[in-house]
Design an enzyme around this catalytic site. Structure first.
Site, PDB file in Angstrom:
ATOM      1  N   GLN A  38      46.063  36.653  44.061  1.00  0.00           N
ATOM      2  CA  GLN A  38      46.188  35.207  44.237  1.00  0.00           C
ATOM      3  C   GLN A  38      46.546  34.483  42.945  1.00  0.00           C
ATOM      4  O   GLN A  38      46.917  33.316  42.967  1.00  0.00           O
ATOM      5  CB  GLN A  38      44.913  34.623  44.839  1.00  0.00           C
ATOM      6  CG  GLN A  38      44.716  35.048  46.281  1.00  0.00           C
ATOM      7  CD  GLN A  38      43.455  34.449  46.872  1.00  0.00           C
ATOM      8  OE1 GLN A  38      42.505  34.118  46.160  1.00  0.00           O
ATOM      9  NE2 GLN A  38      43.432  34.322  48.175  1.00  0.00           N
ATOM     10  N   ASN A  39      46.429  35.170  41.806  1.00  0.00           N
ATOM     11  CA  ASN A  39      46.854  34.551  40.556  1.00  0.00           C
ATOM     12  C   ASN A  39      48.369  34.473  40.571  1.00  0.00           C
ATOM     13  O   ASN A  39      49.051  35.432  40.910  1.00  0.00           O
ATOM     14  CB  ASN A  39      46.349  35.338  39.346  1.00  0.00           C
ATOM     15  CG  ASN A  39      46.553  34.559  38.069  1.00  0.00           C
ATOM     16  OD1 ASN A  39      47.676  34.287  37.663  1.00  0.00           O
ATOM     17  ND2 ASN A  39      45.457  34.176  37.439  1.00  0.00           N
ATOM     18  N   GLN A  40      48.901  33.334  40.200  1.00  0.00           N
ATOM     19  CA  GLN A  40      50.328  33.063  40.337  1.00  0.00           C
ATOM     20  C   GLN A  40      51.131  33.398  39.079  1.00  0.00           C
ATOM     21  O   GLN A  40      52.337  33.146  39.035  1.00  0.00           O
ATOM     22  CB  GLN A  40      50.520  31.584  40.700  1.00  0.00           C
ATOM     23  CG  GLN A  40      49.832  31.216  41.977  1.00  0.00           C
ATOM     24  CD  GLN A  40      49.653  29.719  42.144  1.00  0.00           C
ATOM     25  OE1 GLN A  40      49.609  28.968  41.173  1.00  0.00           O
ATOM     26  NE2 GLN A  40      49.540  29.279  43.383  1.00  0.00           N
ATOM     27  N   SER A 140      47.766  29.319  35.909  1.00  0.00           N
ATOM     28  CA  SER A 140      48.264  30.164  37.003  1.00  0.00           C
ATOM     29  C   SER A 140      47.151  30.558  37.974  1.00  0.00           C
ATOM     30  O   SER A 140      47.416  31.134  39.021  1.00  0.00           O
ATOM     31  CB  SER A 140      48.922  31.426  36.444  1.00  0.00           C
ATOM     32  OG  SER A 140      47.990  32.244  35.768  1.00  0.00           O
TER      33      SER A 140
END
Length: 164
Positions: A38-40, A140
């Protein structure tokens, strides 16, 4: 229990150094920068790198970053922190960012991934920070809820520090 960050991903051709705070639980478990799906980060840095990094195997991501003259590290060398949130970081031992930057002859800009990285990183850089363009990026992390589309322009602007 103290948590420790990873070694820097740099080479002498790095023009842009992107600094996070401290790897989260998933990243620490996998020993990979920005491992949580889920970290962008990988999607956000891709336009600056000029290719889709999120689709690559991890080692290829790091190689592609360096190929695009982008380095990666964290401002926190070690700290105590339950869970993964930056707000819970305590007893910080910082990295010597100024010393690393001094070893990078082509470094033009230092970008900070989120407010925690920015606050601690600027203190650690001290007067040496005046030698570089300083870029504050929206985090992020999925906890920074403004969404990928809203974050993307600031991250895309990193490309300007890599050309010319």
């Amino acid at each position: 229990m103290r948590k420790h960050s990873f070694p820097p991903v740099v080479d002498p051709d790095v023009r842009l150094l992107v600094l996070g705070s401290l790897p989260g639980e998933r990243s620490l478990a996998e020993q990979r920068y920005y491992a949580h799906p889920q970290n962008q980060f990988w999607r956000l840095i891709s336009p600056a790198a000029g290719r889709d990094l999120a689709s690559l195997p991890y080692d290829d991501r790091l190689a592609a970053l360096l190929g695009a003259h982008i380095g990666l590290w964290d401002v926190v060398a070690s700290a105590t922190r339950p869970g993964s949130t930056d707000a819970a970081i305590r007893d910080i031992e910082g990295h010597n960012i100024a010393a690393l930057a001094a070893t990078l002859p082509r470094l033009r800009a230092i970008a900070f991934n989120g407010g925690t990285a920015l606050r601690h990183g600027l203190k650690q850089l001290g007067p040496a920070g005046a030698r570089y363009a300083i870029v504050a990026l929206p985090s992020s992390s999925p906890l920074h809820t403004i969404g990928l589309t809203a974050k993307l322009p600031a991250w895309e602007a990193l490309r300007a520090h890599l050309t010319g």
